[in-house]
Design a protein around this motif. Structure first.
Motif, mmCIF file in Angstrom:
data_model
loop_
_atom_site.group_PDB
_atom_site.id
_atom_site.type_symbol
_atom_site.label_atom_id
_atom_site.label_comp_id
_atom_site.label_asym_id
_atom_site.label_seq_id
_atom_site.Cartn_x
_atom_site.Cartn_y
_atom_site.Cartn_z
ATOM 1 N N THR A 168 4.171 2.610 4.195
ATOM 2 C CA THR A 168 5.349 2.024 3.559
ATOM 3 C C THR A 168 5.658 2.771 2.274
ATOM 4 O O THR A 168 4.783 3.451 1.705
ATOM 5 C CB THR A 168 5.128 0.535 3.228
ATOM 6 O OG1 THR A 168 4.076 0.425 2.261
ATOM 7 C CG2 THR A 168 4.773 -0.249 4.477
ATOM 8 N N ILE A 181 5.473 10.206 3.399
ATOM 9 C CA ILE A 181 5.779 8.802 3.682
ATOM 10 C C ILE A 181 7.063 8.387 2.989
ATOM 11 O O ILE A 181 7.941 7.734 3.593
ATOM 12 C CB ILE A 181 4.603 7.900 3.246
ATOM 13 C CG1 ILE A 181 3.383 8.155 4.129
ATOM 14 C CG2 ILE A 181 5.001 6.424 3.294
ATOM 15 C CD1 ILE A 181 2.141 7.416 3.676
ATOM 16 N N THR A 185 10.463 7.426 4.952
ATOM 17 C CA THR A 185 10.897 6.047 4.741
ATOM 18 C C THR A 185 12.330 5.998 4.230
ATOM 19 O O THR A 185 13.147 5.193 4.717
ATOM 20 C CB THR A 185 9.963 5.351 3.748
ATOM 21 O OG1 THR A 185 8.627 5.395 4.232
ATOM 22 C CG2 THR A 185 10.371 3.902 3.554
ATOM 23 N N ILE A 241 6.849 2.253 8.561
ATOM 24 C CA ILE A 241 7.719 3.218 9.228
ATOM 25 C C ILE A 241 7.987 2.801 10.672
ATOM 26 O O ILE A 241 9.105 2.963 11.180
ATOM 27 C CB ILE A 241 7.088 4.622 9.154
ATOM 28 C CG1 ILE A 241 7.134 5.121 7.714
ATOM 29 C CG2 ILE A 241 7.786 5.600 10.086
ATOM 30 C CD1 ILE A 241 6.448 6.457 7.494
#
Length: 352
Positions: A168, A181, A185, A241
């Motif tokens: 996240t 990430i 995201t 995700i």
């Protein structure tokens, strides 16, 4: 396990089972079991299964939306009738008339929200499954249905552009995968918000008659058109995700499903209906067919009153009607008739 997980446990098991079945199928087709493609497409498969099951509710949603569009003028009339009246009696009367209007048209504003409401438990169940993948793999969380620690370890190791499915934005940390990430995201949050906006805009702007685009209800829909994407954008930083992939995919499915339905069965009086008629006219013209224009003749209605009696038509030969009335004969009439019989000589007086 928390009470929330206990409440969602049956749905979490179903979600995990569908993902594992699709993962097995994709692995059989040659994909790497630990690849992001195998587990990402498993989430896409989950979306396809759920949306197919929700097709009957989707058509019910379309029917409810059209019903709300058709009763919009009557709803505006009720709102205008009680405008400025805030006493309890007026509010109760307005609510009573509104509910009667909903019953008459067989619709209500909540029916159009059924697909979203029924997807919410699935959404949260997938959220919990993906969040708990590291703990399932480590053995500190009980397996969820067929999601064993071995499969959870494979799903946790799977990455999309270097970002794990359970990652996240807010919990990216500072490791080597933190930047990947965050980038993945943000891209998925933008895609999710954009598809949400386009889906709502397609439904409200293209498939609504002009009368339904006015009034307080239309203003509320316009507000939701811009507010919902912002809500998803701000809350998306806490979504894994895998959940962002699920929501973006289901938005794309909704866009395609709505596009087909609006194109084939548009609402009466909407821009989509006008476009459909233009397409049919162009198609008929290209095939050499001429569509007969719709009859616009106005039948003039005569005022109703006493029924007019039919008149008898005169024949070709005139008829002579004899006058049988007996008229008294006067001396004048007698003289005018020509010579008559002389009267006898009257006696004359002798001359003197």
């Amino acid at each position: 396990m928390s009470w929330f997980d206990g409440l969602l446990k049956p749905i979490m098991v179903v979600v995990a089972w569908i993902m594992v079945q699709f993962h097995s199928l994709l692995t059989t087709l040659g994909l790497d079991p630990e690849s992001g493609a195998a587990w990402g497409l498993s989430i896409v498969g989950l979306v396809i299964v759920i949306r197919i099951l929700l097709i009957p509710l989707f058509f019910r949603q379309i029917k409810a939306s059209r019903g709300m569009q058709l009763l919009a003028p009557e709803m505006q009339a009720i709102q205008k009738k009680y405008k400025g009246k805030s006493d309890p009696a007026s509010r109760e009367a307005m609510s009573r008339e509104t509910m009667a209007l909903y019953r008459e048209h067989g619709t209500n504003p909540f029916a159009s929200c059924l697909p979203i409401l029924l997807q919410s438990p699935i959404f949260f169940a997938l959220f919990r499954v993906l969040i708990e993948l590291p703990r399932i793999a480590a053995g500190t969380y009980p397996p969820i249905g067929p999601m064993t620690p071995e499969l959870a370890a494979q799903a946790e190791a799977a990455t999309i552009f270097g970002a794990p499915l359970s990652g996240t934005f807010m919990q990216a940390g500072s490791g080597p995968d933190a930047m990947n990430i965050r980038i993945v995201t943000v891209v998925l949050i933008i895609a999710m918000s954009a598809t949400t906006f386009l889906t709502q805009r397609q439904l409200t702007m293209k498939n609504m008659p002009p009368a339904a685009l006015q009034g307080p209800m239309a203003q509320q829909q316009k507000v939701l058109l811009y507010v919902l994407p912002l809500i998803f954008a701000f809350s998306g930083v806490n979504f894994p995700i895998g959940v962002l992939i699920y929501w973006t995919t289901t938005n794309l499915w909704s866009m395609g499903q709505q596009f087909y339905t609006i194109r084939r069965m548009p609402a009466p009086g909407s821009q989509a209906e006008i476009a459909m008629k233009e397409r049919k006219a162009r198609k008929a013209k290209s095939h050499g067919l001429i569509e007969e224009p719709e009859s616009t003749a106005v039948i003039e209605e005569k005022p109703r009153g006493q029924r007019e009696q039919p008149k008898r038509k005169d024949r070709n030969k005139p008829r002579v009607i004899e006058d049988r009335t007996v008229k008294p004969v006067t001396p004048k009439d007698d003289e005018s008739d020509g010579p008559s019989t002389p009267a006898p000589d009257a006696p004359t007086k002798p001359k003197k």
